[in-house]
Design an enzyme around this catalytic site. Structure first.
Site, PDB file in Angstrom:
ATOM      1  N   GLU A 394      -8.237   4.735   3.759  1.00  0.00           N
ATOM      2  CA  GLU A 394      -8.545   4.454   2.392  1.00  0.00           C
ATOM      3  C   GLU A 394      -9.434   5.580   1.784  1.00  0.00           C
ATOM      4  O   GLU A 394      -8.767   6.529   0.722  1.00  0.00           O
ATOM      5  CB  GLU A 394      -9.021   3.263   2.089  1.00  0.00           C
ATOM      6  CG  GLU A 394      -9.420   3.248   0.588  1.00  0.00           C
ATOM      7  CD  GLU A 394     -10.186   1.770   0.537  1.00  0.00           C
ATOM      8  OE1 GLU A 394     -11.548   2.063   0.662  1.00  0.00           O
ATOM      9  OE2 GLU A 394     -10.020   0.683   0.179  1.00  0.00           O
ATOM     10  N   ASP A 567      -1.391   0.619   2.662  1.00  0.00           N
ATOM     11  CA  ASP A 567      -1.887   1.002   1.283  1.00  0.00           C
ATOM     12  C   ASP A 567      -2.438   2.505   1.148  1.00  0.00           C
ATOM     13  O   ASP A 567      -2.461   3.202   0.255  1.00  0.00           O
ATOM     14  CB  ASP A 567      -2.770   0.060   0.712  1.00  0.00           C
ATOM     15  CG  ASP A 567      -4.227   0.007   1.272  1.00  0.00           C
ATOM     16  OD1 ASP A 567      -4.327   0.088   2.446  1.00  0.00           O
ATOM     17  OD2 ASP A 567      -5.015  -0.119   0.511  1.00  0.00           O
TER      18      ASP A 567
END
Length: 983
Positions: A394, A567
């Site tokens: 991330e 993600d």
């Protein structure tokens, strides 16, 4: 070193004019007669940083009658001024303060308490009030309780520099309201330097080595209650130095900018510092302050240097200026021009960018010119990573975001290429990290291991009798890219090798080191994990490394394994979509073409997140043995699931390898813009034969998923799973479905519930808003038209109070379920969400602002635009030296919890091993006991004091600078200019 002091809370602000008005209203109110009051007051102002403080006040009704319409009063003994307060209506006249009840908490029941607090400023002393009144009646202190002592470190001053060989004189003020002070203990970075038992409390510290230090004083009273002072940061230098701030600054072409200069230490005589351009463009020059004179009287008083920009067109200029003085190490300041048309928000972006990239801020570690972002500047951080100087995929995706926007603003795409190179070097496993992929058999991707709800269900036995499906994309990926390796990020990296796993478990200082956690079911909180190396060669743990904590097998093999967070990879694709668009607008598309190609390749492998964990058929998949393995694409749900993973043997003479997808998908991981780019933007379409088709299906499926999960109010519920309970169990009767998968309000992660955090809402909806802004997709528009008013309704921006105060949703609560999906959104009248709490989370606020900006640009919604701009302006009001942050109070109470049968750190009976530093991993171990390095953290004395006496010692309040949050803020500023220009 970042100061980790107890910092002031910021609540809804009462400005001085408001205080006066509130006081006038109180004085004009008619008096009310009440019964006699019996009460006690606890006043805690231990959070003091020298010129300001916060105080928490608890009022207890000691009588037998309720106290209605309560009002508390006191008189400050000094010049303290309340600057803002919470949980009460504050008024101050001179030294007299009155706090009236809020409308929602007007009565104190017998035996009950009310609490409120405030932030104050003062000069001189900050003695506590000696008496309090409640509704005019005098109150005592808390009956029968020992009050902890008060302490503040009075010397040295925060930010002081010393030279090696200097004596550092420490001094503290300490007192005890209900007894005496037994001793004061002085410490540097948590290591005790010495103790003084008599006032005035002091210590002479000799022999300090060069480096930064965080100093504290701990006072102990005659009952051994203790209080830790707010830290003071100092620097010990090898030699005197010139100090310049900021180290990088921007100037509009044709205008001027200043930086400030001081000396690190008082000189013995007059010292003249000279400023000159060391390199760079002559368009930038010193217009004032070329010579600065410092003496023993003004050495620490900042003197300004002004750099002027020549307005003569051409390329934007850059220059490095050196500030030098005899006998002192010089300072360098980089000055860069910005265009005259640069908007105020782009200026804010560049200022935030420079803070993030400034080495002194501490956001990165430099590995021979390649930067690796930390999860946070601060180290004692326990959330998804369990240490601030770990990093995540991330964070790397946000690093790309930062540099992509920098390329848009400046036209310089070199930093983005550096970021991509760092990602490939450090968090995408290379050939040596995944050596046996060639043995992978797509027709037998992995052996089934059931998941369990709690950690005590592990180790979990392998069950080769459960059918698994075939992997339909492995062969085409190998053929397309000429390798059996997987091109995707592993999610977690120990940047400083704090744990000591080293590369491939060798325990060396070679860092970063791949590591992992969260391997034992949906209830395994971060407080219950046992971190372990991604490369398991049995160097640590027990005789079989850490494997016996997780899997029950007849024999264990040395192995490597990595877990991808979809993600993050999808965000990397999203970033490169925008980078390609912006570079093409500039005529610079060739500068990003290679990265765009690699993003498409990453997206090709990201399809592993679209498949059931064991490639079983999607839909009504109940019973591990009964649910059949899939063939072709019938094991694809086409959503972004929680993870995909791959691994294999370390022994290349006996190779094997596995790959798994994930059966559960969370709304917060979906990325409709990445799916759009990979299916419909030619430059980003994958090269594999079926990649574009899969992403085209995923694009529609993700939008349907979000529609299915939208509550009656507008918020998005959790998600769905193809494997109930992680073991293809039987779901509750009547549970709604999406393409045969079962609704799960908290998919995968249950402690805390995975969809309670509002951040997952804005991360997802920012992507939906970007898709809507780019394409006008009516499905995205319909989702936003309902979500945006709900989010705005629960967001406060205090424009009238100067813009600093804001609140965004934080914790959500869910009830009911969506209707089973039939292809059309029904409004979900039985699915509901409530906003349980709100916060000043700066990263979430920035994400929300970006969502509202993109939505309003396409829709024309002026209310959404006003809220988005209000949030940006509020964030600017919370700037500090290294970024933007607000105080927060994390919880530490689970830090020393062993397994109690329900929660805590579970270690199975019979397991006895060690962490690389020797910490024992055995039954009865705790989060802290296997991470004893935390006891050397500068914040530890404050956390320890709280853990030892949680009833009387509050957990520390501090400001944190998470990398993703700081980048989200920077890019929110840049997004405003991108969408609305200088206006």
């Amino acid at each position: 070193m970042k100061r980790s002091a107890l910092l002031p809370r910021r609540r809804r602000t009462l400005l001085p004019g408001t205080l006066a008005a509130a006081l006038a209203a109180a004085l004009l109110s008619p008096g009310t007669a009440h019964a006699a009051v019996a009460c006690s007051v606890d006043y805690d102002d231990s959070n003091d940083w020298g010129s300001g403080f916060t105080a928490d006040i608890t009022v207890t009704n000691e009588g037998g009658d309720p106290i209605p319409d309560w009002s508390v009063g006191w008189t400050f003994p000094g010049n303290q001024q309340v600057t803002n307060g919470w949980n009460g209506v504050f008024a101050q006249s001179g030294a007299d303060v009155t706090v009236r009840h809020p409308s929602w908490n007007s009565t104190i029941a017998p035996g009950s308490s009310v609490s409120f607090g405030f932030q104050g400023a003062y000069s001189g002393s900050n003695d506590a009030p000696t008496s309090f009144t409640v509704n005019g009646a005098a109150c005592g202190g808390p009956p029968g309780e020992n009050t902890a002592p008060e302490v503040s470190l009075t010397s040295p001053a925060d930010g002081t520099s010393f030279l090696v060989g200097d004596t550092v004189d420490l001094a503290a003020d300490a007192s005890d309201p209900d007894g005496g002070v037994d001793r004061v203990e002085f410490a540097a970075d948590g290591e005790v330097l010495g103790t003084d038992t008599t006032a005035p409390y002091s210590l002479a510290w000799d022999g300090a080595a060069a480096g930064p230090y965080s100093l504290t004083a701990t006072a102990y009273d005659d009952e051994d209650a203790s209080t830790v002072s707010s830290p003071v940061d100092i620097q010990v230098l090898d030699s005197p130095a010139v100090l310049a701030s900021p180290s990088t600054t921007r100037v509009r072409r044709g205008e001027s900018t200043d930086f400030e200069v001081i000396l690190s230490n008082p000189p013995s005589g007059t010292v003249t510092a000279e400023v000159e351009r060391a390199s760079g463009s002559a368009d930038l020059s010193v217009s004032d302050g070329a010579e600065l004179e410092f003496t023993s009287g003004n050495w620490d008083e900042p003197q300004a240097v002004t750099i002027a920009s020549a307005a003569n067109g051409g390329d934007l200029a850059e220059a490095v200026f050196t500030v030098s003085a005899p006998g002192h190490d010089p300072a360098e300041v980089t000055v860069r021009e910005i265009d005259e048309s640069t908007s105020a928000y782009d200026e804010a972006f560049l200022e935030q960018y420079e803070k993030i990239k400034d080495p002194a801020s501490g956001y990165f570690r430099d590995f021979d010119g390649l930067l690796v972002p930390y999860h946070s500047v601060e180290t004692m951080v326990v959330e998804a990573p369990d240490h601030g100087h770990q990093t995540t995929s991330e964070a790397f995706s946000y690093y790309l975001w930062l540099e992509a926007y920098y390329g848009r603003v400046t036209g310089d795409w070199g930093p983005l290429r550096d970021a991509w190179e760092s990602m490939e070097a450090f968090i995408i496993p290379g050939t040596a990290d995944q050596p046996t992929n060639g043995a992978y058999n797509p027709d037998s991707p992995a052996t089934y291991i059931p998941e369990h709800p709690n950690s005590d269900g592990y180790p979990s036995a392998l069950d080769p009798g459960v059918p698994t499906g075939s992997d339909p994309i492995a062969d085409e990926l190998s053929s397309t890219y000429g390798t059996d390796e997987v091109y995707g990020m592993h999610w977690l990296l120990d940047v400083d090798n704090v744990y000591g796993f080293g590369f491939c478990g060798d325990g060396t200082d070679d860092a970063p080191a791949y590591m992992n956690s969260y391997q034992r079911g949906s209830r395994e909180s971060v407080w219950e994990t046992v971190p372990h190396p991604s490369c398991e060669d049995f160097s640590f743990g027990d005789t079989n490394g850490y494997l016996e904590l997780f899997t029950d097998d007849e024999g264990y093999a040395e192995q490597w394994r990595y877990t991808n967070a979809p993600d993050a990879d999808a965000r990397a694709v999203q970033v490169m979509f925008w980078a390609q668009q912006w570079a093409e607008e500039q005529g610079n598309e060739a500068e990003v073409a290679g990265m765009v190609d690699n993003a498409a390749k990453m997206g090709d492998y990201l399809r592993y997140a679209m498949f059931d964990k064991y490639f079983k058929e999607i839909g009504d998949c109940v019973g591990a043995t009964a649910c059949p393995g899939g063939s072709g694409k019938d094991s694809a749900h086409y959503l972004m699931s929680w993870y995909y993973a791959w691994g294999g043997a370390l022994d290349t003479s006996a190779p094997w390898a596995f790959r798994i997808g994930s059966s559960a998908s969370h709304q917060g991981y979906q990325n409709v813009l990445a799916a759009y780019a990979l299916s419909q933007v030619p430059e980003l379409q994958p090269e594999s034969p079926t990649g574009v088709d899969d992403w085209s299906t995923s694009f529609d499926r993700q939008l349907e998923f979000l529609q299915w999960l939208q509550s009656a109010e507008g918020g998005l519920a959790g998600g769905a799973t193809n494997s109930w309970g992680g073991g293809y169990g039987t779901p509750p009767s009547g549970l709604s479905q999406f393409y045969g998968m079962y609704y799960d309000w908290q998919p995968v992660w249950n402690d805390p519930p995975s969809n309670n955090w509002f951040g997952f809402q804005v991360w997802n909806m920012e992507r939906v808003a970007q898709l809507y802004q780019v394409t006008g997709d009516p499905r995205a528009e319909a989702i936003l038209d309902k979500w945006v008013p709900w989010a705005v309704e629960h967001t406060d921006v205090d424009a009238d109070g100067g813009g600093a105060d804001f609140r965004v949703p934080s914790d959500l609560e869910w009830s009911g379920q969506p209707d089973t999906w039939n292809g059309t959104y029904t409004g979900n009248p039985d699915l509901h969400v409530e906003v349980a709490t709100r916060s000043q989370d700066v990263g979430v606020a920035a994400s929300l602002a970006k969502t509202l900006l993109y939505y309003s640009e396409r829709s024309g919604d002026t209310g959404a635009l006003a809220t988005g701009e209000g949030l940006l302006d509020a964030l600017l009001a919370h700037q500090d030296a290294i970024g933007i942050a607000t105080p927060e109070q994390p919880g530490w109470d689970r830090m020393d919890d062993p397994w109690d049968g329900e929660e805590g750190l579970y270690v199975p009976e019979g397991f006895s091993g060690t962490m690389p530093n020797g910490d024992a991993i055995e039954p009865g171990a705790t989060f802290l006991s296997i991470r004893s390095f935390y006891e050397d953290d500068p914040l530890w004395p404050e956390v320890e004091a709280h853990l030892n006496d949680p009833e009387n010692v509050e957990a520390p309040i501090l400001e944190r600078h998470r990398f993703w949050s700081q980048v989200e803020i920077a890019t929110a500023f840049a997004a405003h200019d991108e969408l609305f220009g200088a206006g």
